[in-house]
Enzyme design. Sequence first.
Site, PDB file in Angstrom:
ATOM      1  N   ASP A  42      -5.762  -5.982   2.398  1.00 41.17           N
ATOM      2  CA  ASP A  42      -5.250  -5.177   3.521  1.00 41.17           C
ATOM      3  C   ASP A  42      -4.677  -6.070   4.619  1.00 41.17           C
ATOM      4  OD1 ASP A  42      -5.125  -2.447   3.342  1.00 41.17           O
ATOM      5  OD2 ASP A  42      -7.214  -2.096   3.952  1.00 41.17           O
ATOM      6  N   GLN A  88     -12.109   1.247   3.040  1.00 40.53           N
ATOM      7  CA  GLN A  88     -11.292   2.339   3.585  1.00 40.53           C
ATOM      8  C   GLN A  88     -11.737   2.679   5.012  1.00 40.53           C
ATOM      9  OE1 GLN A  88      -8.596   3.815   2.040  1.00 40.53           O
ATOM     10  NE2 GLN A  88      -8.301   4.942   3.936  1.00 40.53           N
ATOM     11  N   LYS A 137      -4.769   5.187  -4.265  1.00 38.56           N
ATOM     12  CA  LYS A 137      -4.663   3.725  -4.383  1.00 38.56           C
ATOM     13  C   LYS A 137      -5.144   3.251  -5.757  1.00 38.56           C
ATOM     14  CE  LYS A 137      -5.134   3.020   0.581  1.00 38.56           C
ATOM     15  NZ  LYS A 137      -6.004   2.744   1.733  1.00 38.56           N
TER      16      LYS A 137
END
Length: 297
Positions: free
Chosen positions: A119, A96, A52
């Site tokens: 997200d 994460q 990422k």
Amino acid sequence: MARTLDGTEISRVMRAEMAQDVAALQAAGVTPGLSVVLVGNNPASQAYVASKTRACEALGMRGQTLTLPEDVSKEELFAVIDRLNADPAVHGILVQLPLPAHLPYKAVLEHIHPAKDVDGFHPMNAGLAFVGDPRAFVPCTPAGIMEMLRREDIPTRGKHVVIVGRSLIVSKPLASLLMAPGPDATVTLTHRHTPDLASFTRQADILIVAVGKQNLITADMVKPGVVVIDVGQNRVSDASSPRGYRMVGDVDFDAIQPIASAITPVPGGVGPMTITMLLANTLQAARQARQGPLPLL
Ligand code: NAP
């Protein structure tokens, strides 16, 4: 024989487009920045996080990883998120998953400011996305699937889309996006307790599978001409691979490709699109930050 929907190639094109947008923002004095918080040293999570931040940097964005020890307390983690929430150079924050069991992951995700929640897991963004508000950050996997269908000219209007799985990360937001005015699909959501799953999957014009079970969908479960989007990511042992394993989806690709009209491979289908949409959401966050705080947020 189904054509393969190449998520890597679509991502390449999208990332080249976004690099121009990043350059334009930089010319205006803003470098979009993503901060990823990684707790512990799970090798799979480390690899995801590295890919990422690498993808951010390749586009000219700022990609930062903050690694915290496995036994970090909730208070220490919240303090890190508070600092990122307050930092104007940080436009997107991502924690994460999965988190170690002692950390309440819902409370952690809700601690991220909704305006930086790239997200799209904060309930505020889930709600905004559900009502079709353009300020919402849509979770990256469903957003990537919608983008892939659009760019591959796969019509959804009036089509019956059957989704296998009902997760908050993939399937529920995807159902909401597909049934909205515009995409105009008829959506059926199925899950573990759906009796006779095949009787539903056989009706699908577009079949989207997000479960995490290798070969859940076999050739007898689809109708000819179906479009198949395989979200599943399953690790299977493979002595011939340098890593000792390879990734497969939830769909029996070899048996279904001759029947379907289009199909995503695993790897190289939905996966790259997910990271690409994370970059798109970070860009959106940087743009929205320039416009000032949003009244709702
Ligand atoms: P999840 O939260 O575990 O949800 C899985 C869903 O599958 C649940 O709703 C579950 O039903 C349903 N299910 C389980 N067994 C079933 C069965 N036999 N028949 C029908 N439904 C069944 O998983 P997720 O986060 O959505 O992820 C799903 C898969 O996609 C995983 O392999 C994950 O690694 C992969 N994934 C890939 C990407 C990507 O970028 N490619 C992104 C996200 C996820 P219940 O609700 O009834 O338990």
